[in-house]
Design an enzyme around this catalytic site. Structure first.
Site, PDB file in Angstrom:
ATOM      1  CG  HIS A  77      -2.065   0.906   1.143  1.00 34.13           C
ATOM      2  ND1 HIS A  77      -1.970   2.257   1.395  1.00 34.13           N
ATOM      3  CD2 HIS A  77      -3.336   0.675   0.758  1.00 34.13           C
ATOM      4  CE1 HIS A  77      -3.156   2.806   1.199  1.00 34.13           C
ATOM      5  NE2 HIS A  77      -4.003   1.870   0.811  1.00 34.13           N
TER       6      HIS A  77
ATOM      7  CG  ASP B 238      -8.373  -4.334  -2.822  1.00 35.00           C
ATOM      8  OD1 ASP B 238      -7.562  -3.415  -3.077  1.00 35.00           O
ATOM      9  OD2 ASP B 238      -9.598  -4.168  -2.787  1.00 35.00           O
TER      10      ASP B 238
END
Ligand code: SDX
Length: 431
Positions: free
Chosen positions: A308, A366
């Protein structure tokens, strides 16, 4: 506006320039470089905006090192445990948790906007049946500005409010219609007697030939998935919505732009890509092969659902999602789902591998969401549309914040030009 308590000094070619330093409520100090080009005739260079604050905002705060996510100051963990999606929508839109009366009024306003103009059904028939639902959603949401003219004037606060309610209410209907169209089943109208998440499940899975009763376990899980995806500071799709909105584009066009950006596998498309990756891995014994590929720069392969831009610790949403996956699959009696086993073992192996540790790569939102969505009966192609439904409130809240800022200007970055210097035209006979 945040306060400036000190200045930074930039020295360039023997000259010094004072840069005011803003002190935020939370997070790093911010250098105000708005006058830099005018004073020093230089640009700053930050292509991925890794060190750039694009705006002031009071909606969501993320601390990547701590793995902390706050919506209007409330942690995502507390909201996931005690709240529900429409209450989080109210919080994001208006800044405070609603009273019971405010919440009832808000939920009724959303419920009464869930149908779409009947002529919008025709849009779907122009798409191939095998069109990706995200393609359909980009088109149909953009087309909403052709139907809801009475909520496109961005200078009218009431029209901004109506547009916000309409989009929060209609995105699930449009996504469900995209799904039904892709499988050749008739559209299912929303039912006002159902709650937000249950209504979406009903529109996706009910068929005229038999009654469909919403499974409360699945409705609660869907509501939690929607909460976890609601907003996330200035991510790529939210920045897209803000940039589109800065030109004065109508809100439906701005949200359509956000949906288009979210589709990419580096962003919201990662939930679909992650489940497809887990299926390709298939069994636990093949995990080392894929971890090795992810570490090989030349492979071009990345572990989907990992890493991320901001989180250099666990994404707090992934932690909640993992707990939800265990709970939902257990309640559905599929706790031994092979994909869940592969995902958990992949997480364990990756988090003990020096490559991932050194680069601070952790599971993101996700990584587990697709496992729950597949267990609910959704095809992978519906994963990102569900992310788009959830994130619409974040996009709209950020858009409203920007439009309501009297000082906002059209977003227009500059560049580091590395092309040809000026040169004279050469006739084709002399080239
Ligand atoms: C979302 O911004 C948001 O808030 C987004 C989001 C939201 O709610 O809006 O949180 C939702 O988009 C989550 C992210 C979903 N995407 C994925 O899961 C796709 C896989 N992840 C990556 O592509 C990547 O981690 C990003 C895009 C998420 C972040 O990319 P960055 O911040 O630009 O980091 P990077 O590409 O510079 O990577 C840093 C290093 C690189 O190695 P070096 O060049 O330093 O040697 O880490 C490596 C990368 O190669 N790396 C990975 C990796 N992610 C980064 N290596 C293997 N597998 C990965 N998944």
């Amino acid at each position: 506006m945040a306060e400036t308590k000190k200045n930074a000094t930039l020295t360039l070619d023997g000259k010094s320039y004072d840069l005011p330093v803003f002190s935020p409520t939370l997070g790093p100090d911010v250098l105000d470089i708005r006058k830099l080009y005018g004073q020093a005739d230089v640009f700053t260079f930050d292509p991925g905006f890794t060190s750039t604050a694009s705006c002031e905002s009071a909606i969501t705060y993320i601390d990547g090192d701590k793995g902390e996510l706050l919506h209007r100051g409330y942690s995502i963990e507390e909201l996931a445990e005690h709240s529900h999606y429409l209450e989080v929508c109210y919080l994001l839109l208006y800044g405070e948790l609603p009273t019971a009366a405010q919440l009832t009024d808000f939920e009724q306003r959303v419920t009464r906007h869930t149908m779409v103009h009947e002529q919008m059904h025709n849009f779907f028939r122009g798409f191939r049946r095998d069109a990706h639902p995200m393609a359909t959603m980009v088109g149909v949401v953009g087309a909403m500005s052709a139907f809801y003219h009475d909520s496109t004037d961005i200078n009218d606060p009431w029209q901004r409010e109506v547009a916000a309610i309409r989009m929060i209410a209609k995105l699930p209907t449009i996504a469900a219609m995209a799904y039904k169209y892709s499988i050749g089943q008739p559209f299912v109208y929303p039912k006002n007697s159902l709650d937000y998440a249950g209504n979406f499940l009903h529109m996706c899975f009910a068929i005229p030939a038999e009654d469909y009763v919403v499974n409360p376990i699945l409705a609660k899980a869907m509501d939690r998935i929607m909460m976890l995806h609601a907003d996330h500071e200035q991510n790529a799709s939210t920045s897209t919505v803000r940039l589109a909105g800065s030109s004065g584009a109508n809100p439906f066009a701005c949200i359509a732009a956000g949906i288009a950006c979210l589709w990419g596998p580096a962003h919201g498309g990662a939930n679909q890509a992650c489940l497809e990756m887990l299926k390709e891995i298939g069994t636990v014994d093949r995990i080392p092969e894929f971890v090795a590929k992810a570490k090989d720069k030349d492979s071009g392969f990345r572990l989907m659902g990992f890493g991320h831009r901001v989180y250099k610790n666990f994404d707090p949403r992934a932690t909640v999602m993992k707990e939800s996956a265990d709970e939902v699959l257990g309640l559905l009696g599929v706790e031994n789902n092979p994909l869940l086993q592969v995902a958990k073992e992949l997480e364990r192996i990756a988090l003990s591998d020096e490559y991932f540790i050194s680069k601070k790569l952790y599971p993101n939102v996700d990584f587990y969401s697709g496992i729950i969505l597949e267990a609910m009966g959704f095809p992978t192609s519906m994963f990102t549309p569900i992310f788009a439904i959830s994130r619409t409130v974040g996009w709209i809240s950020q858009w409203k914040e920007m439009i309501g800022d009297k000082g906002q200007k059209i977003g227009r970055p500059r560049q580091l030009y590395i092309g040809e210097p000026h040169r004279a035209y050469v006739d084709v006979r002399n080239r």
